[in-house]
Scaffold this motif. Structure first.
Motif, mmCIF file in Angstrom:
data_model
loop_
_atom_site.group_PDB
_atom_site.id
_atom_site.type_symbol
_atom_site.label_atom_id
_atom_site.label_comp_id
_atom_site.label_asym_id
_atom_site.label_seq_id
_atom_site.Cartn_x
_atom_site.Cartn_y
_atom_site.Cartn_z
ATOM 1 N N TRP A 72 0.945 -1.194 0.014
ATOM 2 C CA TRP A 72 0.185 0.047 -0.024
ATOM 3 C C TRP A 72 0.881 1.102 -0.002
ATOM 4 O O TRP A 72 0.794 2.240 -0.832
ATOM 5 C CB TRP A 72 -0.995 0.144 1.282
ATOM 6 C CG TRP A 72 -1.828 0.867 1.032
ATOM 7 C CD1 TRP A 72 -2.540 1.569 0.141
ATOM 8 C CD2 TRP A 72 -2.494 1.633 2.337
ATOM 9 N NE1 TRP A 72 -3.326 2.519 0.471
ATOM 10 C CE2 TRP A 72 -3.636 2.678 1.663
ATOM 11 C CE3 TRP A 72 -2.419 1.400 3.720
ATOM 12 C CZ2 TRP A 72 -4.141 3.318 2.482
ATOM 13 C CZ3 TRP A 72 -3.412 2.313 4.358
ATOM 14 C CH2 TRP A 72 -4.149 3.306 3.964
ATOM 15 N N SER B 99 2.239 1.974 -3.556
ATOM 16 C CA SER B 99 1.315 2.430 -4.299
ATOM 17 C C SER B 99 0.822 3.921 -4.004
ATOM 18 O O SER B 99 0.653 4.879 -4.866
ATOM 19 C CB SER B 99 -0.295 1.622 -4.090
ATOM 20 O OG SER B 99 -1.250 2.154 -5.204
ATOM 21 N N GLU C 151 1.769 7.599 -6.235
ATOM 22 C CA GLU C 151 0.447 8.534 -6.644
ATOM 23 C C GLU C 151 0.947 9.790 -5.905
ATOM 24 O O GLU C 151 0.339 10.746 -6.619
ATOM 25 C CB GLU C 151 -0.721 7.643 -6.202
ATOM 26 C CG GLU C 151 -1.892 9.006 -6.538
ATOM 27 C CD GLU C 151 -3.264 7.874 -6.164
ATOM 28 O OE1 GLU C 151 -4.090 8.604 -5.555
ATOM 29 O OE2 GLU C 151 -3.418 6.970 -6.974
ATOM 30 N N HIS D 208 -8.041 6.760 -2.407
ATOM 31 C CA HIS D 208 -7.091 5.517 -2.922
ATOM 32 C C HIS D 208 -7.348 4.242 -2.440
ATOM 33 O O HIS D 208 -7.530 3.396 -3.215
ATOM 34 C CB HIS D 208 -5.777 6.300 -2.765
ATOM 35 C CG HIS D 208 -4.462 5.205 -3.118
ATOM 36 N ND1 HIS D 208 -4.369 3.857 -2.301
ATOM 37 C CD2 HIS D 208 -3.789 5.269 -4.230
ATOM 38 C CE1 HIS D 208 -3.258 3.375 -3.221
ATOM 39 N NE2 HIS D 208 -3.118 4.223 -4.193
ATOM 40 N N ALA D 209 -7.534 4.348 -1.197
ATOM 41 C CA ALA D 209 -7.860 2.865 -0.485
ATOM 42 C C ALA D 209 -9.201 2.160 -1.023
ATOM 43 O O ALA D 209 -9.072 0.943 -1.098
ATOM 44 C CB ALA D 209 -7.776 2.830 0.886
ATOM 45 N N THR E 57 -10.271 1.852 -4.182
ATOM 46 C CA THR E 57 -10.015 1.109 -5.031
ATOM 47 C C THR E 57 -8.775 0.280 -5.141
ATOM 48 O O THR E 57 -8.621 -0.613 -5.881
ATOM 49 C CB THR E 57 -10.096 1.963 -6.285
ATOM 50 O OG1 THR E 57 -9.000 2.792 -6.169
ATOM 51 C CG2 THR E 57 -11.402 2.682 -6.672
ATOM 52 N N TRP E 58 -7.888 0.245 -4.061
ATOM 53 C CA TRP E 58 -6.744 -0.637 -3.943
ATOM 54 C C TRP E 58 -6.970 -1.803 -3.586
ATOM 55 O O TRP E 58 -7.864 -1.931 -2.670
ATOM 56 C CB TRP E 58 -5.775 0.321 -3.283
ATOM 57 C CG TRP E 58 -4.432 -0.436 -2.966
ATOM 58 C CD1 TRP E 58 -3.445 -0.579 -3.956
ATOM 59 C CD2 TRP E 58 -4.111 -1.118 -2.198
ATOM 60 N NE1 TRP E 58 -2.383 -1.328 -3.492
ATOM 61 C CE2 TRP E 58 -2.478 -1.777 -2.248
ATOM 62 C CE3 TRP E 58 -4.565 -1.459 -0.776
ATOM 63 C CZ2 TRP E 58 -1.776 -2.617 -1.362
ATOM 64 C CZ3 TRP E 58 -3.875 -2.509 0.261
ATOM 65 C CH2 TRP E 58 -2.390 -2.896 -0.260
ATOM 66 N N THR E 59 -6.480 -2.609 -3.961
ATOM 67 C CA THR E 59 -6.734 -4.099 -3.527
ATOM 68 C C THR E 59 -5.237 -4.722 -2.839
ATOM 69 O O THR E 59 -4.250 -4.687 -3.402
ATOM 70 C CB THR E 59 -6.818 -5.229 -4.908
ATOM 71 O OG1 THR E 59 -8.131 -4.438 -5.599
ATOM 72 C CG2 THR E 59 -7.344 -6.375 -4.348
ATOM 73 N N ARG F 30 -12.345 -0.278 4.145
ATOM 74 C CA ARG F 30 -11.221 -0.214 3.220
ATOM 75 C C ARG F 30 -9.832 -0.184 4.049
ATOM 76 O O ARG F 30 -9.767 0.003 5.323
ATOM 77 C CB ARG F 30 -11.252 1.025 2.448
ATOM 78 C CG ARG F 30 -11.144 2.467 3.262
ATOM 79 C CD ARG F 30 -11.877 3.624 2.462
ATOM 80 N NE ARG F 30 -13.252 3.336 2.271
ATOM 81 C CZ ARG F 30 -13.820 4.251 1.585
ATOM 82 N NH1 ARG F 30 -13.299 5.510 1.066
ATOM 83 N NH2 ARG F 30 -15.155 4.302 1.302
#
Length: 327
Positions: free
Chosen positions: A75, A78, A82, A145-146, A148-150, A206
């Motif tokens: 995370w 990512s 960004e 952001h979180a 849609t982050w997997t 999330r």
């Protein structure tokens, strides 16, 4: 041999500094200079080599598993790609996100992670309204952001659906605690847990940082830089807001935090009373953490902090408003 928990703070730091030095080759940092930075819940050191710096962390009090670490680091990567406002994790030369160093003095294998060093300015004291507004906006960006982050398939994050974050309950049987104080802790946990469960039932879980306070922020020309993802887990966005409110404990600062958040995204679905209940849950978690800590300075403060926590929680149970600022 003296067990780690019974060592003095300087003895603990010296032992962990030696562990940090032994971990350097795994990250390709052989020969780096290791300097203590912070010894608290976990222990952080600055590593300097060839004009560059890294933050090395030894998980002392952390409950994170290696799968949790993998998710935290993924995370961060990512988010760094960004926004560039978080440390960039450094993998080992074998491509892992952590290394283990066996230590007889520590009593178990020490888990060590490394990330880039951020050069922002530390924030002294509590957040003021301006910084709270910036934190609100930063938090909202992280939540967006979180959403849609997997989490990677080979990693996991803990789920924050329990007030104590799944930790062993050290509050239930504190020696010498008065019956009235035990009742306060029990009622506070029941009420805080009911609120947390209700919010989880509404959905929207999330990844959260779950520890956004002044000590985990740096001020830079680009805005706030966010440190320490060790407490990251899956929860409702309102929990992050309530945790920040716990530390930034003033109505005008709470208002600024909400304004900053709303400038980026709609505020989380939670009433003010629910946010106060989640802040009370944070108080329970912190008191529980100190009672089970092995860090010398935290162990010394644990019992006194529990008494303070009981007074704050009793006031919340009576008024519905949680504050650390009691007369």
């Amino acid at each position: 041999m003296t067990v780690y928990a019974d060592l003095t703070e300087p003895e603990q730091v010296a032992l962990l500094q030696a562990v940090a030095a032994r971990a350097l080759p795994a990250f390709g940092l052989d020969g780096g200079d290791v300097t203590p930075v912070l010894h608290a819940y976990n222990s952080t050191f600055r590593v300097e080599l060839d004009g560059a710096s890294w933050a090395l962390r030894i998980l002392v009090g952390s409950k994170a598993t290696t799968q949790h670490i993998a998710a935290q680091q993924a995370w961060q990567l990512s988010l760094a790609a960004e926004a560039g406002v978080v440390p960039v994790p450094l993998p080992t030369i074998d491509g892992a996100w952590w290394t283990g160093v066996a230590s007889e003095g520590f009593g178990r294998t020490a888990i060590v992670t490394v990330a880039s060093w951020l050069d922002g300015d530390a924030i002294v004291g509590d957040l003021d309204a301006g910084l709270a507004r910036s934190l609100g906006a930063t938090m909202a960006r992280m939540h967006v952001h979180a959403e849609t982050w997997t989490v990677p398939e080979d990693a996991t994050l803990p789920v924050f659906d329990d007030v104590l974050f799944g930790d062993v309950d050290a509050l239930a049987d504190v020696p010498g605690l008065a019956p009235g104080d035990r009742k306060v802790l029990r009622l506070a946990r029941e009420r805080a847990q009911a609120t947390l469960s209700e919010l989880h039932a509404r959905g929207g879980v999330r990844p959260l940082h779950a520890d956004l306070h002044a000590g985990n922020l740096l001020r830079s020309a680009d805005g706030l830089q966010v440190l320490d993802f060790d407490d990251a887990g899956l929860g409702v966005p309102a929990l992050d807001v309530a945790i920040a409110r716990f530390y930034a404990d003033a109505p005008e600062v709470h208002e600024a935090l909400a304004e900053g958040y709303a400038s980026i995204a709609p505020l989380p679905d939670a009433t003010d009373a629910e946010l106060h209940a989640l802040a009370a849950g944070r108080q329970l978690l912190l008191a529980n953490d100190l009672l089970s800590s092995t860090t010398a300075s935290l162990r010394a403060d644990a019992r006194g902090y529990l008494d303070t926590a009981v007074r704050r929680l009793a006031a919340w149970l009576q008024s519905g408003v949680f504050t650390r600022r009691l007369d």
